[in-house]
Design a protein around this motif. Structure first.
Motif, short mmCIF file in Angstrom:
data_model
loop_
_atom_site.label_atom_id
_atom_site.label_comp_id
_atom_site.label_asym_id
_atom_site.label_seq_id
_atom_site.Cartn_x
_atom_site.Cartn_y
_atom_site.Cartn_z
N UNK A 27 0.84 -1.21 0.00
CA UNK A 27 0.00 0.00 0.00
C UNK A 27 0.87 1.26 0.00
N UNK A 28 2.05 1.18 0.62
CA UNK A 28 2.96 2.33 0.57
C UNK A 28 3.41 2.57 -0.88
N UNK A 29 3.56 1.46 -1.62
CA UNK A 29 3.97 1.59 -3.03
C UNK A 29 2.80 2.14 -3.86
N UNK A 30 1.59 1.64 -3.57
CA UNK A 30 0.40 2.13 -4.29
C UNK A 30 0.26 3.64 -4.06
N UNK A 31 0.42 4.06 -2.80
CA UNK A 31 0.32 5.49 -2.47
C UNK A 31 1.37 6.28 -3.25
#
Ligand code: SF4
Length: 442
Positions: free
Chosen positions: A17-21
């Motif tokens: 999710x940090x990468x998606x953000x």
């Protein structure tokens, strides 16, 4: 333009999710605090348990009303659930307002997918296994002073209850040079704790032609203290069958590598372990624990335990309770076995009735609670080095952080101290929760 991400499941997903953000921010989106304000809603899903999956589908269903109100809202489903057999077809049929479905191995397509949907209103579905995952995402990290770093993806172990190998694909590792580059840049940015992530970090090296292994990776990172100063290194998850003497030696040798190992046992019965395809026995596991403790007497060992696996007898369960008492885990994630379609355990005939599973999980939790209480009581009066991690939102002015062995401690200090190492004397212990106060040297 705003985005909102729902994250379900394990640490791997939290980091994804940090990468998606990071990807969404790179094309101009800003994070918002509710789906009602969002232009993109992402469901980063988990399918490890049936209950989690049902809950996620329920949440996707709730967005139908929002989509009717706002035709331009982009809905994305990614992560493990979307990678399951038939998931794309079922999403298309039951949730036709979902715009993008991505599998676990192709997050890098998110940018193009969003641009395609927003510009051309053309849906984007891709769950192919690419197994070429690059780490050149801009990552929007949310866990300072800790930073997550993927070292390997996928799993080759095929434990009979587990869906992960089917949805995350075969094991493949990132080269040491790429991981080191990322770790060095995180240390330069001021991160104080690095946590290496993989489904089974101990078999790190799969797919690399260079013969690199986990002990070599730990050694290279362990040496960085000389150049970058004090920091902590943690890793998860360790499969007991692959935890080598070499790795235990390296962990005990380098001060930056925490004396904290998450070593999932799953069951204390050799017969159940065989049926789970775990490839170790109860005796081997206990031997391993003794070996780790002999090298690191202060080690904090945590685990995952499952109750109610098909065929688990009362005696098998008693063996698990006995192992919990012997292993002296500082904490344990205890679960009830959940049937997963497509796994061998789902086809086993001797499934355990719900009531028996419920009674066993209650007994297991009580047993682990007693062990944790005992360990916590022994810590009272001692002083430990703690990395200040953040506020405890339940108590005003109280911060929390972890000891090197992984125990969470609450204590009072200024929020400006987040990211600093402090010495904390443990004043009291309430089972899993430790309370202390900062000790300053005279
Ligand atoms: S090691 Fe076993 S439990 Fe862990 S991800 Fe692989 S198959 Fe699942």
């Amino acid at each position: 333009m705003n985005y909102f991400i729902h994250t379900y499941g394990c640490q791997m997903n939290v980091h994804d999710s940090e990468k998606i953000a990071g990807i969404l921010q790179s094309i101009g989106y800003i994070e918002c605090d509710s789906v009602d304000k969002a232009d993109i809603v992402v469901f980063n899903t988990c399918c490890i348990r049936e209950t989690a999956e049902k809950k996620i589908y329920g949440h996707i269903g709730q967005l139908k009303k929002l989509k009717i109100k706002n035709r331009n809202l982009i809905i994305v489903v990614c992560g493990c659930m979307s990678q399951q057999d038939g998931a794309v077809e079922s999403i298309k049929k039951s949730y036709p307002y979902v715009d993008i479905v991505l599998g676990t191995a192709n997050l890098e397509m998110l940018k193009d997918a969003v641009l395609q949907v927003s510009k051309h209103r053309k849906k984007f579905f891709n769950v192919d296994f690419l197994n070429t995952r690059e780490e050149d995402f801009s990552i929007s990290r949310t866990s300072y002073p800790n930073a997550w770093v993927n070292i390997a993806y996928g799993c080759n172990n095929f434990c009979t209850y587990c869906i992960v190998p089917y949805v995350r694909g075969r094991e493949h590792s990132r080269p040491i040079r790429d991981i080191l580059k990322e770790v060095k840049s995180l240390l330069e940015e001021g991160y104080k704790e690095i946590t290496l992530l993989g489904q089974n970090v101990n078999s790190y090296g799969h797919g690399l032609e260079t013969g690199e292994n986990f002990a070599m990776l730990l050694t290279e990172i362990g040496k960085l203290e000389e150049t970058y100063g004090k920091f902590r290194l943690r890793f998860m998850t360790s499969h007991p069958k692959d935890l080598s003497d070499e790795v235990i030696n390296v962990v005990s040798k380098y001060p930056v590598i925490c004396n904290n190992i998450h070593l999932p046992v799953q069951s204390g019965s050799t017969e159940i372990l065989r049926r789970m395809n775990r490839r170790y026995t109860r005796e081997k596991y206990l031997e391993l624990i003794s070996k780790v403790r002999a090298k690191m007497p202060d080690v904090g060992i945590t685990t995952d335990i499952m109750v109610g696996f098909p065929g688990e007898t009362e005696q098998d369960f008693e063996d698990t309770l006995d192992l919990v008492r012997q292993a002296k885990y500082s904490s344990a994630f205890c679960f009830v076995y959940s049937r997963r379609k497509g796994t061998p355990a789902d086809k086993m005939e001797d499934q355990i009735p719900y009531k028996v599973k419920q009674s066993r999980i209650t007994r297991l939790l009580a047993c682990q609670n007693e062990v944790t209480k005992e360990i916590s009581a022994q810590m009272v009066g001692n002083t430990y080095e703690v990395l200040v991690e953040g506020a405890n939102f339940h108590y005003q002015g109280v911060m929390c952080g972890r000891t090197e062995s992984g125990r969470l401690v609450n204590f009072k200090c200024d929020s400006k101290m987040i990211g600093q190492f402090v010495n904390v004397k443990i004043d009291k212990a309430k089972s899993a929760t430790l309370w202390g106060s900062i000790v300053t040297e005279e």
